[in-house]
Each structure stands twice: as structure tokens, then as C-alpha cells.
Design a protein around this motif. Structure first.
Motif, PDB file in Angstrom:
ATOM      1  N   LEU A 190       0.822  -1.206   0.000  1.00 45.89           N
ATOM      2  CA  LEU A 190       0.000   0.000   0.000  1.00 45.89           C
ATOM      3  C   LEU A 190       0.857   1.258   0.000  1.00 45.89           C
ATOM      4  O   LEU A 190       0.536   2.240  -0.676  1.00 45.89           O
ATOM      5  CB  LEU A 190      -0.939  -0.005   1.203  1.00 45.89           C
ATOM      6  CG  LEU A 190      -2.064  -1.042   1.161  1.00 45.89           C
ATOM      7  CD1 LEU A 190      -2.817  -1.086   2.481  1.00 45.89           C
ATOM      8  CD2 LEU A 190      -3.032  -0.768   0.012  1.00 45.89           C
ATOM      9  N   SER A 191       1.965   1.227   0.736  1.00 48.91           N
ATOM     10  CA  SER A 191       2.842   2.395   0.758  1.00 48.91           C
ATOM     11  C   SER A 191       3.515   2.609  -0.590  1.00 48.91           C
ATOM     12  O   SER A 191       3.924   3.730  -0.913  1.00 48.91           O
ATOM     13  CB  SER A 191       3.897   2.235   1.857  1.00 48.91           C
ATOM     14  OG  SER A 191       4.814   1.208   1.539  1.00 48.91           O
ATOM     15  N   ASN A 192       3.616   1.541  -1.405  1.00 48.06           N
ATOM     16  CA  ASN A 192       4.223   1.650  -2.738  1.00 48.06           C
ATOM     17  C   ASN A 192       3.203   1.953  -3.823  1.00 48.06           C
ATOM     18  O   ASN A 192       3.543   2.012  -5.006  1.00 48.06           O
ATOM     19  CB  ASN A 192       4.951   0.351  -3.091  1.00 48.06           C
ATOM     20  CG  ASN A 192       6.214   0.158  -2.272  1.00 48.06           C
ATOM     21  OD1 ASN A 192       6.653   1.058  -1.573  1.00 48.06           O
ATOM     22  ND2 ASN A 192       6.795  -1.023  -2.338  1.00 48.06           N
ATOM     23  N   GLY A 193       1.918   2.126  -3.436  1.00 49.33           N
ATOM     24  CA  GLY A 193       0.899   2.525  -4.398  1.00 49.33           C
ATOM     25  C   GLY A 193       0.211   1.399  -5.138  1.00 49.33           C
ATOM     26  O   GLY A 193      -0.476   1.621  -6.129  1.00 49.33           O
ATOM     27  N   HIS A 194       0.351   0.145  -4.674  1.00 48.90           N
ATOM     28  CA  HIS A 194      -0.308  -0.983  -5.316  1.00 48.90           C
ATOM     29  C   HIS A 194      -1.789  -1.047  -4.937  1.00 48.90           C
ATOM     30  O   HIS A 194      -2.181  -0.665  -3.828  1.00 48.90           O
ATOM     31  CB  HIS A 194       0.345  -2.308  -4.901  1.00 48.90           C
ATOM     32  CG  HIS A 194       1.734  -2.496  -5.419  1.00 48.90           C
ATOM     33  ND1 HIS A 194       2.002  -3.070  -6.639  1.00 48.90           N
ATOM     34  CD2 HIS A 194       2.938  -2.184  -4.876  1.00 48.90           C
ATOM     35  CE1 HIS A 194       3.306  -3.109  -6.830  1.00 48.90           C
ATOM     36  NE2 HIS A 194       3.900  -2.590  -5.775  1.00 48.90           N
ATOM     37  N   GLN A 195      -2.599  -1.558  -5.856  1.00 48.48           N
ATOM     38  CA  GLN A 195      -3.965  -1.948  -5.514  1.00 48.48           C
ATOM     39  C   GLN A 195      -3.878  -3.330  -4.882  1.00 48.48           C
ATOM     40  O   GLN A 195      -3.330  -4.263  -5.464  1.00 48.48           O
ATOM     41  CB  GLN A 195      -4.846  -2.003  -6.761  1.00 48.48           C
ATOM     42  CG  GLN A 195      -6.265  -2.473  -6.485  1.00 48.48           C
ATOM     43  CD  GLN A 195      -7.047  -2.722  -7.768  1.00 48.48           C
ATOM     44  OE1 GLN A 195      -6.658  -2.251  -8.839  1.00 48.48           O
ATOM     45  NE2 GLN A 195      -8.135  -3.459  -7.654  1.00 48.48           N
ATOM     46  N   VAL A 196      -4.428  -3.501  -3.678  1.00 51.78           N
ATOM     47  CA  VAL A 196      -4.245  -4.719  -2.893  1.00 51.78           C
ATOM     48  C   VAL A 196      -5.586  -5.375  -2.599  1.00 51.78           C
ATOM     49  O   VAL A 196      -6.525  -4.716  -2.141  1.00 51.78           O
ATOM     50  CB  VAL A 196      -3.520  -4.413  -1.561  1.00 51.78           C
ATOM     51  CG1 VAL A 196      -3.493  -5.647  -0.669  1.00 51.78           C
ATOM     52  CG2 VAL A 196      -2.104  -3.920  -1.831  1.00 51.78           C
ATOM     53  N   THR A 197      -5.670  -6.676  -2.860  1.00 50.84           N
ATOM     54  CA  THR A 197      -6.836  -7.477  -2.499  1.00 50.84           C
ATOM     55  C   THR A 197      -6.364  -8.636  -1.631  1.00 50.84           C
ATOM     56  O   THR A 197      -5.379  -9.301  -1.956  1.00 50.84           O
ATOM     57  CB  THR A 197      -7.547  -8.032  -3.744  1.00 50.84           C
ATOM     58  OG1 THR A 197      -7.945  -6.942  -4.583  1.00 50.84           O
ATOM     59  CG2 THR A 197      -8.785  -8.838  -3.352  1.00 50.84           C
ATOM     60  N   LEU A 198      -7.067  -8.867  -0.527  1.00 52.53           N
ATOM     61  CA  LEU A 198      -6.711  -9.944   0.397  1.00 52.53           C
ATOM     62  C   LEU A 198      -7.838 -10.961   0.486  1.00 52.53           C
ATOM     63  O   LEU A 198      -9.003 -10.602   0.668  1.00 52.53           O
ATOM     64  CB  LEU A 198      -6.443  -9.375   1.794  1.00 52.53           C
ATOM     65  CG  LEU A 198      -6.333 -10.404   2.930  1.00 52.53           C
ATOM     66  CD1 LEU A 198      -5.086 -11.260   2.765  1.00 52.53           C
ATOM     67  CD2 LEU A 198      -6.339  -9.712   4.294  1.00 52.53           C
ATOM     68  N   LEU A 199      -7.479 -12.247   0.353  1.00 52.83           N
ATOM     69  CA  LEU A 199      -8.391 -13.349   0.658  1.00 52.83           C
ATOM     70  C   LEU A 199      -7.789 -14.117   1.828  1.00 52.83           C
ATOM     71  O   LEU A 199      -6.668 -14.598   1.740  1.00 52.83           O
ATOM     72  CB  LEU A 199      -8.538 -14.312  -0.528  1.00 52.83           C
ATOM     73  CG  LEU A 199      -9.058 -13.779  -1.856  1.00 52.83           C
ATOM     74  CD1 LEU A 199      -9.241 -14.933  -2.834  1.00 52.83           C
ATOM     75  CD2 LEU A 199     -10.354 -13.048  -1.659  1.00 52.83           C
ATOM     76  N   HIS A 200      -8.548 -14.227   2.914  1.00 54.09           N
ATOM     77  CA  HIS A 200      -8.053 -14.968   4.084  1.00 54.09           C
ATOM     78  C   HIS A 200      -9.058 -16.050   4.441  1.00 54.09           C
ATOM     79  O   HIS A 200     -10.183 -15.760   4.858  1.00 54.09           O
ATOM     80  CB  HIS A 200      -7.857 -14.014   5.273  1.00 54.09           C
ATOM     81  CG  HIS A 200      -7.254 -14.694   6.467  1.00 54.09           C
ATOM     82  ND1 HIS A 200      -7.282 -14.155   7.734  1.00 54.09           N
ATOM     83  CD2 HIS A 200      -6.593 -15.891   6.590  1.00 54.09           C
ATOM     84  CE1 HIS A 200      -6.682 -14.976   8.578  1.00 54.09           C
ATOM     85  NE2 HIS A 200      -6.256 -16.025   7.908  1.00 54.09           N
ATOM     86  N   TYR A 201      -8.655 -17.304   4.235  1.00 50.82           N
ATOM     87  CA  TYR A 201      -9.489 -18.454   4.568  1.00 50.82           C
ATOM     88  C   TYR A 201      -9.137 -18.935   5.970  1.00 50.82           C
ATOM     89  O   TYR A 201      -7.959 -19.157   6.281  1.00 50.82           O
ATOM     90  CB  TYR A 201      -9.272 -19.587   3.562  1.00 50.82           C
ATOM     91  CG  TYR A 201      -9.846 -19.308   2.199  1.00 50.82           C
ATOM     92  CD1 TYR A 201     -11.089 -19.806   1.840  1.00 50.82           C
ATOM     93  CD2 TYR A 201      -9.144 -18.538   1.275  1.00 50.82           C
ATOM     94  CE1 TYR A 201     -11.627 -19.553   0.585  1.00 50.82           C
ATOM     95  CE2 TYR A 201      -9.678 -18.273   0.015  1.00 50.82           C
ATOM     96  CZ  TYR A 201     -10.922 -18.789  -0.319  1.00 50.82           C
ATOM     97  OH  TYR A 201     -11.456 -18.526  -1.562  1.00 50.82           O
ATOM     98  N   SER A 202     -10.147 -19.109   6.826  1.00 50.88           N
ATOM     99  CA  SER A 202      -9.888 -19.517   8.195  1.00 50.88           C
ATOM    100  C   SER A 202     -11.056 -20.314   8.750  1.00 50.88           C
ATOM    101  O   SER A 202     -12.208 -20.110   8.349  1.00 50.88           O
ATOM    102  CB  SER A 202      -9.649 -18.280   9.080  1.00 50.88           C
ATOM    103  OG  SER A 202      -9.417 -18.650  10.425  1.00 50.88           O
TER     104      SER A 202
END
Length: 400
Positions: A190-202
């Protein structure tokens, strides 16, 4: 005397020896950490913050940017007179505020540059000791930050996207405690300007962790997260309990141009590679080429991810004999060499059991092995292998 070699009047090793007797935290050459705080990140995830000694600071300062998100430390911990070594993910990256800790916790350490934080899931002897029993101010030996599971893996893709010069979209996929290396990666991305998507399976629901991800989402429009509780159908993507091609497509990401980081069990990574094989990219490249993985656990994946076989074939694991030449011992193996040895009451060196720390590495004299992480089949001659992530494809002779 001519200029050149100048012998040390007082050897650094001697200074270290005397210093360690005065205080265990002092060392000119050995990186050490001193525990200063514990924080609860989620119901089953604890963060430990350490003060770093002079040797750690000096040696890390020689590395560009200190360390990267996604890296880990090897800690050497003494429990009841026995030393154990384990690997733990670093939370955050050098000189970056820890966004998931509130102002009260930040006040405990005024200068974050001289601290490092790791995340631990209590699930074993060493992890339980570190999170529940080790007194504050205790000192442990440590490695410098290690590992290649970093954003530097995206550099090639960044140049391939287009003429827009925009940072590539990033997709982070985690299973259970595989979320730990993602904490630093996401902060840095995020600090480098990327678009970020997270999938967390738990399998468990953590309201605290969900609150923290929501806070990050509220302050960063480039961050999207999906927490999939495998026992709650309302959280499923595309109606699928586990990762699938439909799950990935439902994210509406430009998958051909998206770098994918995944960390979790072999079952999760198996599902990811299978899903990637079912998705056709608009370009000539294959989606699996965008995947960077870090895994844990000892179970064999139920698919073969090597380039010369299809994804839905199971790995054929027949029983073979492993000979330890130096010890004049042998045992049968139909799983990873390390697990097979332990099943036969044969003690081999090991550390992380994940293919990361290299402590289990030994020399193979003859025979063929297969890497369960990459699917690569070795030659039949002399070479160095890791016993925790290789299975015997023929009879083996190890120089152990």
C-alpha cells in the motif's frame, strides 16, 4: 610497518565473550533480541515486539531498506536447558508504523527503528513458550531477516503490464496462520501505491482481526479484503467454500496482470494452482506464472504442479529405502524424508519444517527425489537436498 594488514589487538570474539558475561544482550557480532511487549492481533495470533541489540542494528543497516515485508527471523530459544530454533514472520517492515497497533501500544517504544515485531500462532512447544511463558526482558539469539517472499518478486511483472507505469495489482491469499507474512507485505504494498486485495481463509472468526482489516480499508481505498470463514456460507466467494476458479474470477481483477502471493497449507496451494490452470488469460502467459508461494505443514499436496504434468494428477508416492551412509542405518519412506525418518525413530536435523530455514539440508549421494513444493524431480547423482520438502522417488543414499 607497511600499510595493509593490521592485527586486532583485542579480538571481537573475546570482547563478545566478556560482554555476554556482563549482560546477555551485549554483542558486537551476534544479533540478539530482548522481549519488550506482547500484543493480541487476533484470537489465535500473538505479536511479540523485541528490542534489537547493536549487532542486529549494524548488520541490518548494511542491507538496503533494512528488511522487507514477508521476511522472517530464525529465533534460537532455550527451554529447560535445550536449544530450539524456529522461524517466525516479521510483522511490518523497517521504518514503517505498525498500523494495527493503537496509540497506547505504540507509546511503549518511542523509537521503532530499534525494534522488530514477529507474529506467532501458539501451537507448539516453542510458540507456547514465547507467547505465554517467556518473561519480559528475556534475550534470544536471532538470525538477520531472511526469505524471498517479498514484493521484489513483482519487479518483472511491473515492467510487463503496460506503458502506464502503474504498480501492478496484488492479490494476497492466506490460509489460517498463513496470514502472518501478509501483514508486512500488505503494509509495504500500500505504501508503494499498489492496488491490494486480500483473501483470508480460516476455520475461526476473529472479530479483532476483521476490525483491523476494516480500519485499513477505511483509510486506504486501494485495499479490499475478504475474510472467508469456512463454516459460514454467507462469507463464501462465488458460493464456494474453498478457493476455486470461480472465486478468483469473482474478484473482477485483471488476473493476467496481477501478481499473486499465497501462503498456507498444501491443500490451499493445491486449490490455487488448480484454479489457475482452469483460468484462461487473454495473453499467452499462464496464470500460474504470476504466483509466488510460501507454505507450511508436512502434508503432501494432492496435485502435481510440475510443468510437464497436468494439475489434477496425484503425486505417486511409492515406498523406497533411504540409506544413511555415515550412520549405517536405513529406513523406508513413502512421505517426506524427514517425516519418514522420524516415523522410524531416526533423528535428523530440522528447523522450520517448511523448506525455509535450510537446517535440514544434507547431501544426497545417489537416487532421485521430488520437491513437494515445486514438483521438481532431481537428478540421480550427488547434490544438496532438504529432507523436509523432498520425497524419495527411488532408493536413496544420503551422506548423513
Amino acid at each position: 610497518m607497511a600499510n595493509g594488514y593490521r592485527p586486532e589487538i583485542i579480538q571481537r570474539a573475546f570482547v563478545d565473550f566478556i560482554g555476554s558475561r556482563l549482560h546477555p544482550f551485549w554483542s558486537l557480532t551476534t544479533p540478539k533480541l530482548r522481549l519488550i511487549a506482547r500484543y493480541t492481533l487476533s484470537d489465535d495470533l500473538i505479536a511479540l515486539r523485541f528490542e534489537t541489540n547493536k549487532a542486529f542494528k549494524q548488520q541490518v543497516s548494511e542491507v538496503k531498506n533494512g528488511w522487507q515485508g514477508g521476511q522472517y527471523l530464525d529465533l534460537r530459544v532455550c527451554i529447560d536447558g535445550v536449544y530450539y530454533q524456529r522461524s517466525y514472520s516479521i510483522v511490518g517492515f523497517a521504518h514503517q508504523p505498525l498500523w494495527w497497533l493503537d496509540d497506547t501500544t505504540e507509546s511503549h517504544t518511542a523509537d521503532q527503528r530499534h525494534t522488530v515485531t514477529i507474529a506467532i500462532k501458539p501451537q507448539g512447544l516453542v510458540s507456547d513458550y514465547l507467547t505465554k511463558q517467556m518473561p519480559l526482558a528475556s534475550v534470544v539469539d536471532t538470525s538477520l531477516p531472511l526469505g524471498q517472499f517479498t514484493l521484489e518478486q513483482t519487479s518483472i511483472l511491473r515492467h510487463e503490464i503496460s506503458d502506464s507505469k502503474q504498480p501492478s495489482p496484488l492479490l494476497f491469499i492466506a490460509g489460517g496462520s498463513g496470514i502472518t507474512p501478509m501483514l508486512g507485505l500488505i503494509t509495504q504494498a500500500l505504501s508503494n501505491g499498489h492496488q491490494v486485495t486480500l483473501l483470508h481463509y480460516s476455520r475461526t472468526v476473529s472479530s479483532k482481526l476483521q476490525h483491523q482489516w476494516q480500519q485499513l480499508n477505511d483509510t486506504n481505498p486501494d485495499f479490499i479484503y475478504h475474510l472467508i470463514h469456512t463454516e459460514d456460507p454467507t462469507t463464501y466467494l462465488a458460493g464456494k467454500k474453498y478457493l476455486s476458479a470461480e472465486s478468483l474470477l469473482s474478484l473482477n481483477l485483471p488476473l493476467a496482470d496481477t501478481q499473486i502471493f499465497a501462503c498456507g497449507s498444501p491443500a490451499l496451494l493445491t486449490g490455487l494452482y488448480k484454479a489457475a490452470a482452469e483460468i484462461t488469460c487473454s495473453t499467452n502467459k499462464q496464470l500460474r506464472d504470476n504466483i509466488v508461494v510460501e507454505n507450511f505443514g508436512n502434508a503432501l499436496a494432492n496435485v502435481d504442479i510440475s510443468s510437464n504434468q497436468t494439475f489434477n494428477k496425484t503425486i505417486p508416492v511409492e515406498e523406497h529405502t533411504v540409506y544413511l551412509r555415515s550412520r549405517q542405518r536405513q529406513f523406508s519412506s513413502d512421505t517426506t524424508i524427514l517425516v519418514a525418518a522420524e516415523n522410524a525413530n531416526v533423528r535428523l536435523a530440522y528447523g522450520c519444517r517448511q523448506g525455509i530455514c535450510q537446517l535440514c539440508r544434507c547431501n544426497k549421494v545417489s537416487g532421485v527425489v521430488k520437491n513437494i513444493q515445486t514438483g521438481k524431480v532431481s537428478g540421480d547423482g550427488y547434490e544438496s537436498i532438504q529432507t523436509c520438502i523432498n520425497i524419495a522417488m527411488t532408493d536413496l543414499v544420503l551422506d548423513v
